[in-house]
Design a protein around this motif. Structure first.
Motif, PDB file in Angstrom:
ATOM      1  N   GLN A  31       5.218  -2.923   7.958  1.00  0.00           N
ATOM      2  CA  GLN A  31       4.553  -1.841   7.258  1.00  0.00           C
ATOM      3  C   GLN A  31       3.880  -0.846   8.231  1.00  0.00           C
ATOM      4  O   GLN A  31       3.202  -1.693   9.268  1.00  0.00           O
ATOM      5  N   SER A  53       0.529   4.540   6.826  1.00  0.00           N
ATOM      6  CA  SER A  53       1.472   5.118   5.982  1.00  0.00           C
ATOM      7  C   SER A  53       2.106   4.268   5.014  1.00  0.00           C
ATOM      8  O   SER A  53       2.148   2.964   5.462  1.00  0.00           O
ATOM      9  N   ALA A  54       2.807   4.640   4.074  1.00  0.00           N
ATOM     10  CA  ALA A  54       3.477   3.646   3.071  1.00  0.00           C
ATOM     11  C   ALA A  54       4.940   4.051   3.402  1.00  0.00           C
ATOM     12  O   ALA A  54       5.761   3.367   2.771  1.00  0.00           O
ATOM     13  N   PHE A 113       8.515   0.700   4.852  1.00  0.00           N
ATOM     14  CA  PHE A 113       8.275  -0.711   4.518  1.00  0.00           C
ATOM     15  C   PHE A 113       9.415  -1.247   4.269  1.00  0.00           C
ATOM     16  O   PHE A 113      10.455  -0.869   3.754  1.00  0.00           O
TER      17      PHE A 113
END
Length: 144
Positions: free
Chosen positions: A69, A73-74, A77
């Protein structure tokens, strides 16, 4: 005579129970954070930049999982998991859970070494269907 025989059997049973050793904990079990990774493909060496990402590997007595990850930030992932075997320093992961179909149920053989709280994992990742053939060295610090 019966009492003597009973005492001998009872004594032997107690002796057998007291000599059972507690199994040694499996060094590989725990939560590990990647601190270094290099990939050698053909004649090119790439060092993974870990300054902006968390890569965590969790290993229990039969399964492993990993998660990557970005720190703030998302985005980007990814993760996966499956079962593993460990015989001496020979560690083999079978990747059962992944979003990449070509990697599903593939076995990845590695050599592992333990240096204090550090796990060093190295080997060749070769998946013909995905066009991957690379040597890797990964270093993890045990965080739990």
């Amino acid at each position: 005579m019966k009492n003597l025989l009973l005492l001998v059997i009872l004594g032997f049973s107690l002796f057998r129970c007291s000599t059972n050793e507690t199994p040694k904990p499996n060094k590989i079990m725990g939560t590990w954070k990647m601190v270094y990774a290099e990939i050698m493909e053909n004649d090119s060496l790439k060092i993974k930049d870990l300054t902006h990402t968390h890569f965590i590997k969790i290993i229990n007595n039969s399964h492993f999982s990993f998660f990557n990850q970005e720190k703030n930030s998302a985005e980007n992932f990814y993760g996966g998991g499956g079962t593993y075997t460990l015989h001496g320093n020979d560690y083999v992961e079978t990747l059962s859970f992944t979003s990449v179909e070509a990697l599903k149920n593939h076995q990845f053989p590695f050599i592992v070494e333990f240096k204090g709280d550090t796990l060093v994992q190295s080997g060749v990742e070769e998946i013909e269907a995905a066009g991957i053939k690379q040597n890797i060295i990964e270093k993890y610090i045990k965080i739990h």
